[in-house]
Design a protein around this motif. Structure first.
Motif, PDB file in Angstrom:
ATOM      1  N   GLY A   1       2.821  -7.860   4.444  1.00 23.58           N
ATOM      2  CA  GLY A   1       2.879  -8.488   5.755  1.00 23.58           C
ATOM      3  C   GLY A   1       2.829  -7.526   6.916  1.00 23.58           C
ATOM      4  N   ASP A   2       2.863  -6.211   6.651  1.00 21.56           N
ATOM      5  CA  ASP A   2       2.785  -5.223   7.732  1.00 21.56           C
ATOM      6  C   ASP A   2       1.378  -5.177   8.335  1.00 21.56           C
ATOM      7  OD1 ASP A   2       5.298  -4.230   8.107  1.00 21.56           O
ATOM      8  OD2 ASP A   2       5.064  -2.467   6.834  1.00 21.56           O
ATOM      9  N   PHE A   3       1.328  -4.833   9.613  1.00 24.70           N
ATOM     10  CA  PHE A   3       0.064  -4.557  10.291  1.00 24.70           C
ATOM     11  C   PHE A   3       0.100  -3.080  10.659  1.00 24.70           C
ATOM     12  CE2 PHE A   3      -3.357  -6.831  12.862  1.00 24.70           C
ATOM     13  CZ  PHE A   3      -4.079  -5.675  13.126  1.00 24.70           C
ATOM     14  N   LEU A   4      -0.551  -2.258   9.831  1.00 27.53           N
ATOM     15  CA  LEU A   4      -0.562  -0.804  10.026  1.00 27.53           C
ATOM     16  C   LEU A   4      -1.786  -0.413  10.841  1.00 27.53           C
ATOM     17  CD1 LEU A   4       0.691   2.020   9.130  1.00 27.53           C
ATOM     18  CD2 LEU A   4      -1.121   2.032   7.416  1.00 27.53           C
ATOM     19  N   VAL A   5      -1.581   0.329  11.920  1.00 28.12           N
ATOM     20  CA  VAL A   5      -2.689   0.815  12.728  1.00 28.12           C
ATOM     21  C   VAL A   5      -2.764   2.333  12.612  1.00 28.12           C
ATOM     22  CG1 VAL A   5      -3.663   1.020  15.041  1.00 28.12           C
ATOM     23  CG2 VAL A   5      -2.590  -1.112  14.330  1.00 28.12           C
TER      24      VAL A   5
ATOM     25  N   LEU B   1       0.861  -1.185   0.000  1.00 28.67           N
ATOM     26  CA  LEU B   1       0.000   0.000   0.000  1.00 28.67           C
ATOM     27  C   LEU B   1       0.893   1.229   0.000  1.00 28.67           C
ATOM     28  CD1 LEU B   1      -2.774   1.483   0.370  1.00 28.67           C
ATOM     29  CD2 LEU B   1      -2.377   1.299   2.839  1.00 28.67           C
ATOM     30  N   ASP B   2       0.632   2.125  -0.952  1.00 24.59           N
ATOM     31  CA  ASP B   2       1.428   3.353  -1.060  1.00 24.59           C
ATOM     32  C   ASP B   2       0.471   4.530  -1.265  1.00 24.59           C
ATOM     33  OD1 ASP B   2       3.523   5.081  -1.209  1.00 24.59           O
ATOM     34  OD2 ASP B   2       4.319   4.360  -3.113  1.00 24.59           O
ATOM     35  N   ILE B   3       0.408   5.411  -0.273  1.00 26.25           N
ATOM     36  CA  ILE B   3      -0.457   6.601  -0.334  1.00 26.25           C
ATOM     37  C   ILE B   3       0.436   7.817  -0.473  1.00 26.25           C
ATOM     38  CG2 ILE B   3      -2.196   7.959   0.884  1.00 26.25           C
ATOM     39  CD1 ILE B   3      -2.898   5.391   2.438  1.00 26.25           C
ATOM     40  N   LYS B   4       0.203   8.609  -1.515  1.00 27.77           N
ATOM     41  CA  LYS B   4       1.063   9.764  -1.774  1.00 27.77           C
ATOM     42  C   LYS B   4       0.243  11.043  -1.870  1.00 27.77           C
ATOM     43  CE  LYS B   4       4.865   7.309  -4.055  1.00 27.77           C
ATOM     44  NZ  LYS B   4       5.648   7.113  -5.287  1.00 27.77           N
ATOM     45  N   ASN B   5       0.614  12.014  -1.028  1.00 26.46           N
ATOM     46  CA  ASN B   5       0.065  13.378  -1.082  1.00 26.46           C
ATOM     47  C   ASN B   5      -1.463  13.389  -1.134  1.00 26.46           C
ATOM     48  OD1 ASN B   5       2.712  13.525  -3.290  1.00 26.46           O
ATOM     49  ND2 ASN B   5       2.803  14.638  -1.356  1.00 26.46           N
ATOM     50  N   LEU B   6      -2.072  12.554  -0.299  1.00 23.66           N
ATOM     51  CA  LEU B   6      -3.534  12.420  -0.331  1.00 23.66           C
ATOM     52  C   LEU B   6      -4.208  13.568   0.420  1.00 23.66           C
ATOM     53  CD1 LEU B   6      -5.613   9.212   0.010  1.00 23.66           C
ATOM     54  CD2 LEU B   6      -6.235  11.184   1.390  1.00 23.66           C
TER      55      LEU B   6
ATOM     56  N   LYS C   1      -4.987  15.974   5.130  1.00 23.93           N
ATOM     57  CA  LYS C   1      -4.067  16.971   4.589  1.00 23.93           C
ATOM     58  C   LYS C   1      -2.701  16.347   4.308  1.00 23.93           C
ATOM     59  CE  LYS C   1      -6.580  19.920   7.755  1.00 23.93           C
ATOM     60  NZ  LYS C   1      -6.564  20.556   9.088  1.00 23.93           N
ATOM     61  N   ASP C   2      -2.407  16.145   3.043  1.00 21.36           N
ATOM     62  CA  ASP C   2      -1.095  15.680   2.580  1.00 21.36           C
ATOM     63  C   ASP C   2      -0.651  14.413   3.304  1.00 21.36           C
ATOM     64  OD1 ASP C   2       1.105  15.743   0.946  1.00 21.36           O
ATOM     65  OD2 ASP C   2       2.250  17.093   2.245  1.00 21.36           O
ATOM     66  N   ILE C   3      -1.445  13.351   3.139  1.00 20.58           N
ATOM     67  CA  ILE C   3      -1.151  12.064   3.786  1.00 20.58           C
ATOM     68  C   ILE C   3      -0.185  11.264   2.924  1.00 20.58           C
ATOM     69  CG2 ILE C   3      -2.128   9.897   4.629  1.00 20.58           C
ATOM     70  CD1 ILE C   3      -3.008  12.327   6.261  1.00 20.58           C
ATOM     71  N   ASN C   4       0.916  10.838   3.539  1.00 20.76           N
ATOM     72  CA  ASN C   4       1.906   9.991   2.863  1.00 20.76           C
ATOM     73  C   ASN C   4       2.238   8.803   3.760  1.00 20.76           C
ATOM     74  OD1 ASN C   4       3.112  11.516   0.280  1.00 20.76           O
ATOM     75  ND2 ASN C   4       2.676  13.046   1.862  1.00 20.76           N
ATOM     76  N   VAL C   5       1.835   7.609   3.310  1.00 19.80           N
ATOM     77  CA  VAL C   5       2.052   6.381   4.084  1.00 19.80           C
ATOM     78  C   VAL C   5       2.372   5.255   3.110  1.00 19.80           C
ATOM     79  CG1 VAL C   5       1.078   4.714   5.703  1.00 19.80           C
ATOM     80  CG2 VAL C   5       0.363   7.094   5.829  1.00 19.80           C
TER      81      VAL C   5
ATOM     82  N   ILE D   1       4.875   8.513  12.290  1.00 18.19           N
ATOM     83  CA  ILE D   1       4.804   7.148  11.789  1.00 18.19           C
ATOM     84  C   ILE D   1       6.000   6.393  12.363  1.00 18.19           C
ATOM     85  CG2 ILE D   1       4.793   5.647   9.762  1.00 18.19           C
ATOM     86  CD1 ILE D   1       3.771   7.997   8.113  1.00 18.19           C
ATOM     87  N   GLY D   2       5.742   5.224  12.941  1.00 16.52           N
ATOM     88  CA  GLY D   2       6.857   4.447  13.483  1.00 16.52           C
ATOM     89  C   GLY D   2       6.396   3.134  14.065  1.00 16.52           C
ATOM     90  N   THR D   3       7.345   2.333  14.520  1.00 18.44           N
ATOM     91  CA  THR D   3       7.017   1.101  15.224  1.00 18.44           C
ATOM     92  C   THR D   3       6.430   1.455  16.584  1.00 18.44           C
ATOM     93  OG1 THR D   3       9.171   0.940  16.307  1.00 18.44           O
ATOM     94  CG2 THR D   3       8.964  -0.054  14.111  1.00 18.44           C
TER      95      THR D   3
END
Length: 365
Positions: free
Chosen positions: A30-34, A5-10, A21-25, A216-218
């Motif tokens: 296999g990642d579990f993103l919360v 999953l790649d979100i750019k400048n959303l 506002k300008d979401i980048n993730v 954003i981090g562990t």
């Protein structure tokens, strides 16, 4: 490895109101993103944008290497588990789970095989002939998860799936979801306002406030090195102590002076502190303030503080004092000798301290 999953400048707006506002993730397979944050921060809106349930105002969303920005939800190769279960009340559990496959024209043998596999994973084999009205909340949530699992999608999306459950069942289901992720190795995006869920489930956390990503981090990075005052205060239970202080250099390092209720200021010396402004916010987790006769070491500095409140909590006891005009919580052992209204020697672990700028909340070390 390309992100799943790649979100750019959303960006997402409703008229003149900017929600995201300008979401980048980006997350790896296999990642579990919360996605975590208070109500109204935009986390569920972001999940709906990933699912295609909400059109975006600007930016791009890529799933499994394909641009999905304008693609219909049904063609995004995702599966979603909702807060409200969204089960068909007139269908059996088995039919609820296989209905999506039936609509897509999957042959009966494959439907039966996937149903058997998922029912075993979720331990719901005895429930397959029941209807949703005959199930508990936890059982309904397992069925909703089963319906998502049979799709074998590129990405699983969870929208606060445990918020309708009681406290004990939430813990049990949280464990089930964690085990499921470990077993499947699936890529998941999970929305919650509960920072304990975020810390226990995630491989990566996105902390949001007001439609803006704060960090954003562990889980360890978010907890031990919060990027700003908001993250420090929001993540952790009890929250990080955020104490107004004065800082000035001296020969041994940086002298940190904190107002103390009913006495002279508390003075600590941090030999490894960075250059700090005169006014600073000192952050320490409750577990990094101990009773001096129990825990001392090179990074600890000891000072007497007047105890305001003592709260026994089973294995721990929370001891509160007033420092810098703020209530400060220390997590101590159950047998602590602390008594309200009496002084106690506190040991502060300056090896774990965080410093923040009072004017904008940014981290300084």
């Amino acid at each position: 490895m390309a992100p799943i999953l790649d979100i750019k400048n959303l960006y997402k707006s409703y008229g003149d109101v900017k929600i995201l506002k300008d979401i980048n993730v980006a997350i790896e397979p296999g990642d579990f993103l919360v996605l975590v944050g208070p109500s109204g921060c935009g986390k569920s809106t972001l999940l709906n944008c990933i699912a295609g349930l909400e059109p975006i105002t600007g930016g791009a969303i890529t799933i499994a290497g394909q641009d999905m920005t304008e693609v219909s939800p049904k063609d995004r190769n995702i599966a979603m588990v909702f807060q409200s279960y969204a089960l068909y009340p007139t269908m059996s559990v088995a039919k609820n789970i296989t209905f999506g496959m039936k609509v897509r024209g999957v042959d009966q043998a494959t439907q039966d095989a996937k149903l058997k596999e998922v029912a075993a994973q979720l331990q719901i084999e005895p429930l397959l002939n029941r209807r949703p009205g005959q199930l508990s909340g936890g059982q309904r949530q397992r069925v909703a998860m089963g319906r998502a699992l049979v799709r074998d999608p590129a990405l699983f999306l969870f929208d606060e799936p445990l918020s309708n459950l009681d406290a004990k069942l939430r813990v049990e289901m949280r464990t089930e979801i964690k085990k499921l992720h470990q077993t499947l190795g699936a890529s998941m995006v999970y929305v919650t306002h509960d920072q304990i869920e975020a810390m226990t489930l995630a491989t990566k956390i996105v902390v949001m406030k007001g439609g803006v990503i704060q960090q954003i981090g562990t889980p360890a990075e978010i907890y031990n090195r919060p990027a700003n005052l908001f993250v420090a205060d929001f993540m952790g239970s009890p929250a990080m102590n955020l104490i107004p202080a004065k800082a000035r250099k001296n020969g041994a390092g940086t002298q940190i002076e904190i107002a103390r209720k009913g006495g002279e200021p508390l003075v600590l010396v941090d030999p490894t502190a960075p250059d700090l402004p005169a006014d600073v916010i000192l952050g320490l987790r409750p577990e990094n303030i101990a009773q001096a006769d129990v825990r001392t070491g090179e990074s600890y500095q000891v000072a007497d503080c007047l105890v305001d409140v003592v709260e026994p909590a089973g294995a721990d006891t929370y001891v509160m004092s007033n420092l810098g005009g703020k209530p400060v919580t220390a997590r101590m052992h159950a047998e602590t000798t602390a008594k309200a209204g009496q002084p106690l020697s506190f040991a502060f672990d300056l090896g774990k301290v965080s410093y923040f700028a009072p004017e904008d909340g940014r981290r300084l070390n």
